[in-house]
Design a protein around this motif. Sequence first.
Motif, PDB file in Angstrom:
ATOM      1  N   UNK A 180       0.831  -1.196   0.000  1.00  0.00           N
ATOM      2  CA  UNK A 180       0.000   0.000   0.000  1.00  0.00           C
ATOM      3  C   UNK A 180       0.873   1.257   0.000  1.00  0.00           C
ATOM      4  N   UNK A 181       0.567   2.164  -0.909  1.00  0.00           N
ATOM      5  CA  UNK A 181       1.336   3.402  -0.991  1.00  0.00           C
ATOM      6  C   UNK A 181       1.012   4.253   0.233  1.00  0.00           C
ATOM      7  N   UNK A 182       2.018   4.619   1.012  1.00  0.00           N
ATOM      8  CA  UNK A 182       1.722   5.388   2.234  1.00  0.00           C
ATOM      9  C   UNK A 182       1.118   6.737   1.895  1.00  0.00           C
ATOM     10  N   UNK A 183       0.171   7.158   2.695  1.00  0.00           N
ATOM     11  CA  UNK A 183      -0.465   8.467   2.504  1.00  0.00           C
ATOM     12  C   UNK A 183       0.379   9.512   3.231  1.00  0.00           C
ATOM     13  N   UNK A 184       1.542   9.765   2.650  1.00  0.00           N
ATOM     14  CA  UNK A 184       2.547  10.596   3.323  1.00  0.00           C
ATOM     15  C   UNK A 184       2.744  11.944   2.635  1.00  0.00           C
ATOM     16  N   UNK A 185       1.657  12.491   2.100  1.00  0.00           N
ATOM     17  CA  UNK A 185       1.750  13.819   1.488  1.00  0.00           C
ATOM     18  C   UNK A 185       2.207  14.855   2.511  1.00  0.00           C
ATOM     19  N   UNK A 186       3.061  15.736   2.062  1.00  0.00           N
ATOM     20  CA  UNK A 186       3.466  16.872   2.896  1.00  0.00           C
ATOM     21  C   UNK A 186       3.725  18.066   1.986  1.00  0.00           C
ATOM     22  N   UNK A 187       3.398  19.251   2.459  1.00  0.00           N
ATOM     23  CA  UNK A 187       3.629  20.461   1.679  1.00  0.00           C
ATOM     24  C   UNK A 187       5.120  20.795   1.677  1.00  0.00           C
ATOM     25  N   UNK A 188       5.631  21.176   0.526  1.00  0.00           N
ATOM     26  CA  UNK A 188       7.033  21.555   0.417  1.00  0.00           C
ATOM     27  C   UNK A 188       7.206  23.044   0.133  1.00  0.00           C
ATOM     28  N   UNK A 189       6.107  23.758  -0.023  1.00  0.00           N
ATOM     29  CA  UNK A 189       6.138  25.208  -0.178  1.00  0.00           C
ATOM     30  C   UNK A 189       4.796  25.759   0.284  1.00  0.00           C
ATOM     31  N   UNK A 190       4.724  26.963   0.795  1.00  0.00           N
ATOM     32  CA  UNK A 190       3.445  27.500   1.258  1.00  0.00           C
ATOM     33  C   UNK A 190       2.443  27.623   0.116  1.00  0.00           C
ATOM     34  N   UNK A 198      12.780  22.291  -4.015  1.00  0.00           N
ATOM     35  CA  UNK A 198      13.290  21.551  -2.867  1.00  0.00           C
ATOM     36  C   UNK A 198      13.006  20.076  -3.068  1.00  0.00           C
ATOM     37  N   UNK A 199      13.726  19.248  -2.363  1.00  0.00           N
ATOM     38  CA  UNK A 199      13.457  17.815  -2.432  1.00  0.00           C
ATOM     39  C   UNK A 199      12.142  17.522  -1.717  1.00  0.00           C
ATOM     40  N   UNK A 200      11.533  16.408  -2.099  1.00  0.00           N
ATOM     41  CA  UNK A 200      10.255  16.022  -1.513  1.00  0.00           C
ATOM     42  C   UNK A 200      10.454  14.820  -0.581  1.00  0.00           C
ATOM     43  N   UNK A 201       9.949  14.882   0.635  1.00  0.00           N
ATOM     44  CA  UNK A 201      10.136  13.758   1.569  1.00  0.00           C
ATOM     45  C   UNK A 201       9.626  12.428   1.036  1.00  0.00           C
ATOM     46  N   UNK A 202       8.602  12.456   0.197  1.00  0.00           N
ATOM     47  CA  UNK A 202       8.103  11.198  -0.370  1.00  0.00           C
ATOM     48  C   UNK A 202       9.163  10.528  -1.237  1.00  0.00           C
ATOM     49  N   UNK A 203       9.840  11.333  -2.071  1.00  0.00           N
ATOM     50  CA  UNK A 203      10.889  10.785  -2.923  1.00  0.00           C
ATOM     51  C   UNK A 203      12.063  10.315  -2.077  1.00  0.00           C
ATOM     52  N   UNK A 204      12.433  11.102  -1.085  1.00  0.00           N
ATOM     53  CA  UNK A 204      13.541  10.730  -0.211  1.00  0.00           C
ATOM     54  C   UNK A 204      13.281   9.399   0.475  1.00  0.00           C
ATOM     55  N   UNK A 205      12.053   9.203   0.951  1.00  0.00           N
ATOM     56  CA  UNK A 205      11.701   7.964   1.647  1.00  0.00           C
ATOM     57  C   UNK A 205      11.737   6.764   0.713  1.00  0.00           C
ATOM     58  N   UNK A 206      11.167   6.916  -0.486  1.00  0.00           N
ATOM     59  CA  UNK A 206      11.148   5.796  -1.432  1.00  0.00           C
ATOM     60  C   UNK A 206      12.557   5.439  -1.886  1.00  0.00           C
ATOM     61  N   UNK A 207      13.377   6.454  -2.135  1.00  0.00           N
ATOM     62  CA  UNK A 207      14.750   6.194  -2.553  1.00  0.00           C
ATOM     63  C   UNK A 207      15.535   5.464  -1.467  1.00  0.00           C
ATOM     64  N   UNK A 208      15.286   5.814  -0.213  1.00  0.00           N
ATOM     65  CA  UNK A 208      15.973   5.152   0.893  1.00  0.00           C
ATOM     66  C   UNK A 208      15.545   3.693   1.017  1.00  0.00           C
ATOM     67  N   UNK A 209      14.276   3.422   0.807  1.00  0.00           N
ATOM     68  CA  UNK A 209      13.768   2.055   0.922  1.00  0.00           C
ATOM     69  C   UNK A 209      14.303   1.144  -0.175  1.00  0.00           C
ATOM     70  N   UNK A 210      14.381   1.677  -1.410  1.00  0.00           N
ATOM     71  CA  UNK A 210      14.724   0.826  -2.552  1.00  0.00           C
ATOM     72  C   UNK A 210      16.139   1.046  -3.065  1.00  0.00           C
ATOM     73  N   UNK A 211      16.862   2.004  -2.498  1.00  0.00           N
ATOM     74  CA  UNK A 211      18.203   2.278  -2.991  1.00  0.00           C
ATOM     75  C   UNK A 211      18.200   2.987  -4.330  1.00  0.00           C
TER      76      UNK A 211
END
Length: 572
Positions: free
Chosen positions: A335-345, A361-374
């Motif tokens: 299941x794709x985590x519902x981890x939306x977060x605003x990166x700019x106002x 800016x980088x997006x935490x969603x991309x950072x998290x997925x990249x960390x999980x899968x390398x």
Amino acid sequence: MKVAVEGCCHGELDKIYETIAYLERKDGVSVDLLLCCGDFQAVRNEGDMKCMAVPAKYRNMETFYKYYSGEKKAPVLTIFIGGNHEASNHLQELPYGGWVAPNIYYLGYAGVVRYKGVRIGGLSGIFKSHDYRKGHYEFPPYSQETLRSVYHVRNIEIFKLKQIRQPMDIFMSHDWPRGIYHYGSTEQLLRKKKFLRQEVETSTLGSPAAAELLAHLKPSYWFSAHLHVKFAAIMQHQAQSNCMPRTTKFLSLDKCLPHRDFLQIVEVAERTSLSERLEYDPEWLAILKATDGLQKVSRNHWNPPQDNGLHSRWDFSQSEAEMLNVVADLGGELQIPENFSMTTPPYDPSRPQPHLPPSYSTNPQTTELCALLGLTDIYARAGQGGSAGEDRGAQGASEEEEEEDAQSTGSTDEPSEYLTDTSTMSSSYNPDEITIEDEWEEQEEDEGEEGGKGTAFGSSSPDAVVPEGEVVDIKSPSRDLAAHRLILPSPHTDPPLRLSFPLDLPAPSQPTPSPAQISPVRESSNDEASSPPPRIPKRSSGETGDARTGSTPTIKRRNQAIYAVQDEDDAN
């Protein structure tokens, strides 16, 4: 499962959701999913508007910011791809896809997900051959050149998608697969869009890269937009080995305006699934992981590995064991985590900031997925400098340079990957990107609208849709709409396709055949090599002539307030 398909969104989310709600009330249906086929315009604030390739006076905030800020929430799960009118700095934060707002999911440069067991893939952007073999080197602030090249399709994404072996239910692209217009009511298309005749008759309209994917993936449905016209086709693929021939139902829709065919509801058979939420696709994640080392952020041209003795590996299709390894990387949770977060106002109507600079800016969603899968965050990598830094300092190509580049058909140093492509022959006319917004003054079109008065749908259309089951056709919420079965064009069979990989997996409803090796695809036929495509002349908005001879009819700009063209190269 009821799937609402929408053409070009142009930021009109409120109107699209209102139309869906109207249909649900009127016809007693419940829409499960909304698919948007590009030009979504996920504009969060005034800074994002500066990153859209449209003239400044036509950059409008529209309504997406309300869903980004939390003021509203999308009433139906929405999945979209990018087109050529996007807030590119926002979408670049999510190269592998992610949430741009709660319940609104972007598929990335290319992506595949699952919803209720239905496999949905997509390709963002439009095809331009002179950028096709480059890496994703663009990074804001954009020059006049990179503002447009950022949304051009790259061959690395096509290469990844061609590693897919499992059957695809739905696929989306913004521009059309080249040649798909030969499988529907071509003459009706040309009555609506007379200026497309030469490109249709010479088979130069549309994306050759998308056509390559269509031949490989053979999805049950293919949805597109871009040309601002409703058109349907049904394509029967050649049978391979012991498989039954597969059929693709193609549908392109208009942009979101009153009395236009911009929305349609299609009934798609659900697959067995234990989840009611959006899920990752294991095969696609395994392909992303395997091809990560191939990604570049350079302007230099890149050719995909081939079985030519020069590469140690050229087949990146994934085994079941490799897919299971990816599932393990995710902790067994697809299941794709519902981890939306605003990166700019978000935009604040009470405090407008017209001089707000673009955010990057980088997006935490991309950072998290990249960390999980390398995986590599290619947006962050482009922002670290290198070739991307060089591009940020560029002033952009002059009109003369663009013309020189556009007229290049490829050379020994920079050969085109598609020998029949004419999309770069003229900077003022590209058969894949209409130079004028969409609206030509066509007498037959106006007469057709008059003839339709007094009825719910005007006149019956042979290119109406290609669904399984009941379909609702939407022109405007204000019309009297009724569910009905639409008339399909007669199935056409495509010419024999020769692919560079075995297609040993059938459609979901078919028995598994024995694997068969298929010969490689040909870049061009002998006829293509001996007969180069015709040169398409430049045209101005005042030219007249017969569409059949390649010249254009007299035109009048209507809807000029919606994306009047400043740079004719990427107008539509």
